[in-house]
Motif scaffolding. Structure first.
Motif, PDB file in Angstrom:
ATOM      1  N   LYS A   1     -20.375 -31.658   3.198  1.00  0.00           N
ATOM      2  CA  LYS A   1     -19.009 -31.155   3.213  1.00  0.00           C
ATOM      3  C   LYS A   1     -18.885 -29.945   2.293  1.00  0.00           C
ATOM      4  CE  LYS A   1     -16.445 -35.366   4.330  1.00  0.00           C
ATOM      5  NZ  LYS A   1     -15.371 -36.288   3.883  1.00  0.00           N
ATOM      6  N   GLY A   2     -18.004 -29.035   2.681  1.00  0.00           N
ATOM      7  CA  GLY A   2     -17.810 -27.863   1.833  1.00  0.00           C
ATOM      8  C   GLY A   2     -16.694 -26.969   2.329  1.00  0.00           C
ATOM      9  N   THR A   3     -16.492 -25.890   1.613  1.00  0.00           N
ATOM     10  CA  THR A   3     -15.477 -24.892   1.964  1.00  0.00           C
ATOM     11  C   THR A   3     -16.159 -23.555   2.183  1.00  0.00           C
ATOM     12  OG1 THR A   3     -13.798 -26.029   0.639  1.00  0.00           O
ATOM     13  CG2 THR A   3     -13.365 -23.733   1.230  1.00  0.00           C
ATOM     14  N   LEU A   4     -15.872 -22.968   3.325  1.00  0.00           N
ATOM     15  CA  LEU A   4     -16.425 -21.654   3.655  1.00  0.00           C
ATOM     16  C   LEU A   4     -15.410 -20.586   3.265  1.00  0.00           C
ATOM     17  CD1 LEU A   4     -18.734 -20.072   5.109  1.00  0.00           C
ATOM     18  CD2 LEU A   4     -17.373 -20.267   7.192  1.00  0.00           C
ATOM     19  N   VAL A   5     -15.833 -19.653   2.418  1.00  0.00           N
ATOM     20  CA  VAL A   5     -14.958 -18.566   1.966  1.00  0.00           C
ATOM     21  C   VAL A   5     -15.604 -17.238   2.328  1.00  0.00           C
ATOM     22  CG1 VAL A   5     -13.802 -17.471   0.018  1.00  0.00           C
ATOM     23  CG2 VAL A   5     -14.106 -19.958   0.045  1.00  0.00           C
ATOM     24  N   SER A   6     -14.945 -16.484   3.193  1.00  0.00           N
ATOM     25  CA  SER A   6     -15.413 -15.145   3.545  1.00  0.00           C
ATOM     26  C   SER A   6     -14.387 -14.132   3.054  1.00  0.00           C
ATOM     27  CB  SER A   6     -15.598 -15.008   5.058  1.00  0.00           C
ATOM     28  OG  SER A   6     -16.657 -15.813   5.515  1.00  0.00           O
ATOM     29  N   PHE A   7     -14.867 -13.016   2.531  1.00  0.00           N
ATOM     30  CA  PHE A   7     -13.924 -11.997   2.070  1.00  0.00           C
ATOM     31  C   PHE A   7     -14.428 -10.604   2.411  1.00  0.00           C
ATOM     32  CE2 PHE A   7     -16.607 -12.708  -1.736  1.00  0.00           C
ATOM     33  CZ  PHE A   7     -16.987 -11.408  -2.044  1.00  0.00           C
ATOM     34  N   LEU A   8     -13.471  -9.698   2.525  1.00  0.00           N
ATOM     35  CA  LEU A   8     -13.749  -8.284   2.750  1.00  0.00           C
ATOM     36  C   LEU A   8     -13.080  -7.470   1.653  1.00  0.00           C
ATOM     37  CD1 LEU A   8     -14.729  -9.027   5.686  1.00  0.00           C
ATOM     38  CD2 LEU A   8     -13.717  -6.876   6.392  1.00  0.00           C
ATOM     39  N   VAL A   9     -13.769  -6.435   1.213  1.00  0.00           N
ATOM     40  CA  VAL A   9     -13.222  -5.519   0.210  1.00  0.00           C
ATOM     41  C   VAL A   9     -13.095  -4.146   0.851  1.00  0.00           C
ATOM     42  CG1 VAL A   9     -13.504  -4.521  -2.081  1.00  0.00           C
ATOM     43  CG2 VAL A   9     -14.390  -6.813  -1.606  1.00  0.00           C
ATOM     44  N   GLY A  10     -11.917  -3.567   0.767  1.00  0.00           N
ATOM     45  CA  GLY A  10     -11.681  -2.245   1.343  1.00  0.00           C
ATOM     46  C   GLY A  10     -10.939  -1.344   0.380  1.00  0.00           C
ATOM     47  N   ILE A  11     -10.889  -0.063   0.722  1.00  0.00           N
ATOM     48  CA  ILE A  11     -10.218   0.930  -0.120  1.00  0.00           C
ATOM     49  C   ILE A  11      -9.114   1.607   0.681  1.00  0.00           C
ATOM     50  CG2 ILE A  11     -10.501   3.134  -1.321  1.00  0.00           C
ATOM     51  CD1 ILE A  11     -13.155   2.260  -2.283  1.00  0.00           C
ATOM     52  N   THR A  12      -7.937   1.681   0.084  1.00  0.00           N
ATOM     53  CA  THR A  12      -6.792   2.312   0.726  1.00  0.00           C
ATOM     54  C   THR A  12      -6.193   3.361  -0.201  1.00  0.00           C
ATOM     55  OG1 THR A  12      -4.623   1.914   1.731  1.00  0.00           O
ATOM     56  CG2 THR A  12      -5.198   0.562  -0.160  1.00  0.00           C
ATOM     57  N   GLU A  13      -5.477   4.303   0.400  1.00  0.00           N
ATOM     58  CA  GLU A  13      -4.816   5.339  -0.394  1.00  0.00           C
ATOM     59  C   GLU A  13      -3.348   5.012  -0.639  1.00  0.00           C
ATOM     60  OE1 GLU A  13      -5.379   9.104   1.438  1.00  0.00           O
ATOM     61  OE2 GLU A  13      -7.557   9.145   1.106  1.00  0.00           O
ATOM     62  N   ILE A  14      -2.852   3.951  -0.011  1.00  0.00           N
ATOM     63  CA  ILE A  14      -1.447   3.607  -0.201  1.00  0.00           C
ATOM     64  C   ILE A  14      -1.282   2.749  -1.450  1.00  0.00           C
ATOM     65  CG2 ILE A  14      -1.044   3.695   2.282  1.00  0.00           C
ATOM     66  CD1 ILE A  14      -0.873   0.646   2.281  1.00  0.00           C
ATOM     67  N   ASP A  15      -0.097   2.766  -2.003  1.00  0.00           N
ATOM     68  CA  ASP A  15       0.219   1.969  -3.186  1.00  0.00           C
ATOM     69  C   ASP A  15       0.963   0.724  -2.724  1.00  0.00           C
ATOM     70  OD1 ASP A  15       0.491   1.143  -5.771  1.00  0.00           O
ATOM     71  OD2 ASP A  15       2.270   2.354  -6.175  1.00  0.00           O
ATOM     72  N   ILE A  16       0.359  -0.425  -2.920  1.00  0.00           N
ATOM     73  CA  ILE A  16       0.944  -1.679  -2.447  1.00  0.00           C
ATOM     74  C   ILE A  16       1.839  -2.260  -3.528  1.00  0.00           C
ATOM     75  CG2 ILE A  16       0.440  -3.999  -1.596  1.00  0.00           C
ATOM     76  CD1 ILE A  16      -2.222  -2.921  -0.573  1.00  0.00           C
ATOM     77  N   ASP A  17       3.063  -2.577  -3.135  1.00  0.00           N
ATOM     78  CA  ASP A  17       4.058  -3.071  -4.088  1.00  0.00           C
ATOM     79  C   ASP A  17       3.921  -4.587  -4.245  1.00  0.00           C
ATOM     80  OD1 ASP A  17       6.175  -3.258  -5.791  1.00  0.00           O
ATOM     81  OD2 ASP A  17       7.717  -3.210  -4.227  1.00  0.00           O
ATOM     82  N   THR A  18       3.397  -5.016  -5.370  1.00  0.00           N
ATOM     83  CA  THR A  18       3.265  -6.441  -5.660  1.00  0.00           C
ATOM     84  C   THR A  18       3.163  -6.633  -7.168  1.00  0.00           C
ATOM     85  OG1 THR A  18       1.942  -8.433  -5.296  1.00  0.00           O
ATOM     86  CG2 THR A  18       0.758  -6.353  -5.417  1.00  0.00           C
ATOM     87  N   VAL A  19       3.627  -7.769  -7.645  1.00  0.00           N
ATOM     88  CA  VAL A  19       3.621  -8.013  -9.093  1.00  0.00           C
ATOM     89  C   VAL A  19       2.979  -9.345  -9.459  1.00  0.00           C
ATOM     90  CG1 VAL A  19       5.640  -6.572  -9.553  1.00  0.00           C
ATOM     91  CG2 VAL A  19       5.968  -8.979  -8.961  1.00  0.00           C
ATOM     92  N   GLU A  20       2.814 -10.239  -8.496  1.00  0.00           N
ATOM     93  CA  GLU A  20       2.270 -11.566  -8.798  1.00  0.00           C
ATOM     94  C   GLU A  20       0.771 -11.482  -9.085  1.00  0.00           C
ATOM     95  OE1 GLU A  20       1.669 -15.982  -6.746  1.00  0.00           O
ATOM     96  OE2 GLU A  20       2.818 -14.419  -5.709  1.00  0.00           O
ATOM     97  N   ILE A  21       0.370 -11.909 -10.263  1.00  0.00           N
ATOM     98  CA  ILE A  21      -1.027 -11.875 -10.671  1.00  0.00           C
ATOM     99  C   ILE A  21      -1.743 -13.124 -10.163  1.00  0.00           C
ATOM    100  CG2 ILE A  21      -2.621 -11.750 -12.625  1.00  0.00           C
ATOM    101  CD1 ILE A  21      -0.968  -9.257 -12.288  1.00  0.00           C
ATOM    102  N   VAL A  22      -2.959 -12.936  -9.662  1.00  0.00           N
ATOM    103  CA  VAL A  22      -3.764 -14.077  -9.229  1.00  0.00           C
ATOM    104  C   VAL A  22      -4.157 -14.886 -10.461  1.00  0.00           C
ATOM    105  CG1 VAL A  22      -5.891 -14.816  -8.098  1.00  0.00           C
ATOM    106  CG2 VAL A  22      -4.651 -12.816  -7.243  1.00  0.00           C
ATOM    107  N   ASP A  23      -3.772 -16.146 -10.470  1.00  0.00           N
ATOM    108  CA  ASP A  23      -4.058 -17.017 -11.611  1.00  0.00           C
ATOM    109  C   ASP A  23      -5.325 -17.815 -11.330  1.00  0.00           C
ATOM    110  OD1 ASP A  23      -3.900 -18.448 -13.951  1.00  0.00           O
ATOM    111  OD2 ASP A  23      -2.475 -19.926 -13.162  1.00  0.00           O
ATOM    112  N   ILE A  24      -6.389 -17.469 -12.026  1.00  0.00           N
ATOM    113  CA  ILE A  24      -7.666 -18.159 -11.840  1.00  0.00           C
ATOM    114  C   ILE A  24      -7.915 -19.062 -13.039  1.00  0.00           C
ATOM    115  CG2 ILE A  24     -10.163 -17.866 -11.606  1.00  0.00           C
ATOM    116  CD1 ILE A  24      -9.651 -15.277 -10.161  1.00  0.00           C
TER     117      ILE A  24
END
Length: 347
Positions: A8-31
């Motif tokens: 049993k397990g969890t499969l995690v796939s991710f992509l990293v990309g670069i954009t020129e737009i400024d994304i409006d967000t304030v919530e910090i990822v809490d690890i």
């Protein structure tokens, strides 16, 4: 792949990309980290939550998390719980997750030609030493890490699995170019995934910089050829100086960015995070990319120096010609005046 294996397990796939737009967000990822780690601020780049949603992919509910890491970095993460993370169908599930992640990535106008994909296989439902699981299912694990369906050679399997790191007696992380296996009975996966994302982000930036420099190198080689053949009368010293300043600026910025990351990692010191990041960096060949980029920058500087030298020689030759021509015109003028005086005296 080994048949009739159930982990049993969890499969995690991710992509990293670069954009020129400024994304409006304030919530910090809490690890939340279970392993001991230093409290230095801003050592690890802050990631902010942009979107959280669930979709049905391959008849399974998949969680998607879109994160923004200023400036201009978008990370799309997909995770799904699986009854058997070693099943052969994992290849198809992984492919579908990557497709969905890329679709989300493009919503934020990321460069469609440059992104980095990576997959993490997370296992927590076990007891004892995870090396026993690895030993039993090493063919399947190595195949997933390599994204390879055909049976691998024993030497290749062992070579793949040796890139690992342990923190406690019952955890294990195996890192490869295309993916990683993380075994942790306490499900402490987030911090490892964060480091894998940061390393892939660095790799993406290095690829983009290398691409930009290669284009500049082609242009510089063309200019050098034309300057040697004296076919670029429009080229002036201002343009040459501007190009050289751009190259110096690129070198300075890249050195500062690389040094900042290394300085941050050095701040962490001999902690688990630093050792894991060092392992990831080696597997992704980040140092080799940096060396190659520095060589390209050196080549660019050499070429533009030769262009400047050719221009200087050409300019000096042109000035000599102008001065010689000027003296010739003066001599002709004096000769004509002399003739006019003679004609006036005769008349």
């Amino acid at each position: 792949m080994v048949a009739n294996t159930t982990v049993k397990g969890t499969l995690v796939s991710f992509l990293v990309g670069i954009t020129e737009i400024d994304i409006d967000t304030v919530e910090i990822v809490d690890i939340k980290k279970i392993k001991s780690s230093p409290s230095y601020p801003d050592v690890i780049p802050k990631q902010m939550v942009v979107k959280v949603e669930k979709k049905i992919v391959e008849s399974r509910e998949v969680g998607f998390l879109v994160k923004f890491c200023p400036p201009g970095i978008v990370i799309v993460e997909a995770s799904v719980d699986l009854e058997n993370i070693l099943d052969e169908h994992i290849f198809d599930i992984k492919k579908s997750l990557i497709v969905e992640c890329r679709t989300l990535l493009w919503e934020y106008y990321c460069d469609q030609h440059f992104d980095e994909e990576y997959t993490v296989y997370c296992v927590s439902n076990y007891h004892g030493d995870p090396e026993d699981i690895v030993s039993e299912y090493k063919e399947s694990i190595a195949g997933l890490l390599k994204t390879e369906r055909i049976p691998l050679d024993e030497e290749e399997i062992n070579s793949t699995l040796k890139f690992n790191i342990k923190y406690s007696k019952d955890d294990l992380t195996i890192v490869d170019w295309d993916g990683a296996f993380v075994f942790d009975p306490r499900s402490d996966f987030a911090s490892n995934i964060e480091l894998l994302e940061i390393a892939n982000l660095q790799l993406l930036k290095l690829r983009l910089l290398e691409h930009e420099l290669e284009e500049r190198l082609e242009k510089a080689a063309y200019l050098l050829q034309k300057s040697t053949l004296r076919r670029i009368p429009w080229l002036n010293s201002r343009k040459i100086r501007h190009s050289l300043r751009e190259i110096i600026q690129i070198r300075t910025e890249s050195i500062q960015e690389f040094a900042a990351t290394e300085r941050h990692i050095n701040l962490i010191g001999d902690w688990y995070s630093a050792r894991l990041f060092d392992l990831i960096a080696k597997k992704l060949h980040l140092e080799a990319w940096k060396i190659n980029i520095n060589k390209t920058l050196d080549a660019l500087e050499d070429i533009y120096s030769m262009i400047a030298e050719n221009f200087s020689i050409s300019f000096s030759t042109t000035m000599d010609f102008i001065m010689t021509f000027g003296w010739f015109v003066l001599l002709v003028g004096y000769f004509l005046l002399f003739l006019l005086e003679l004609l006036q005296k005769k008349s």
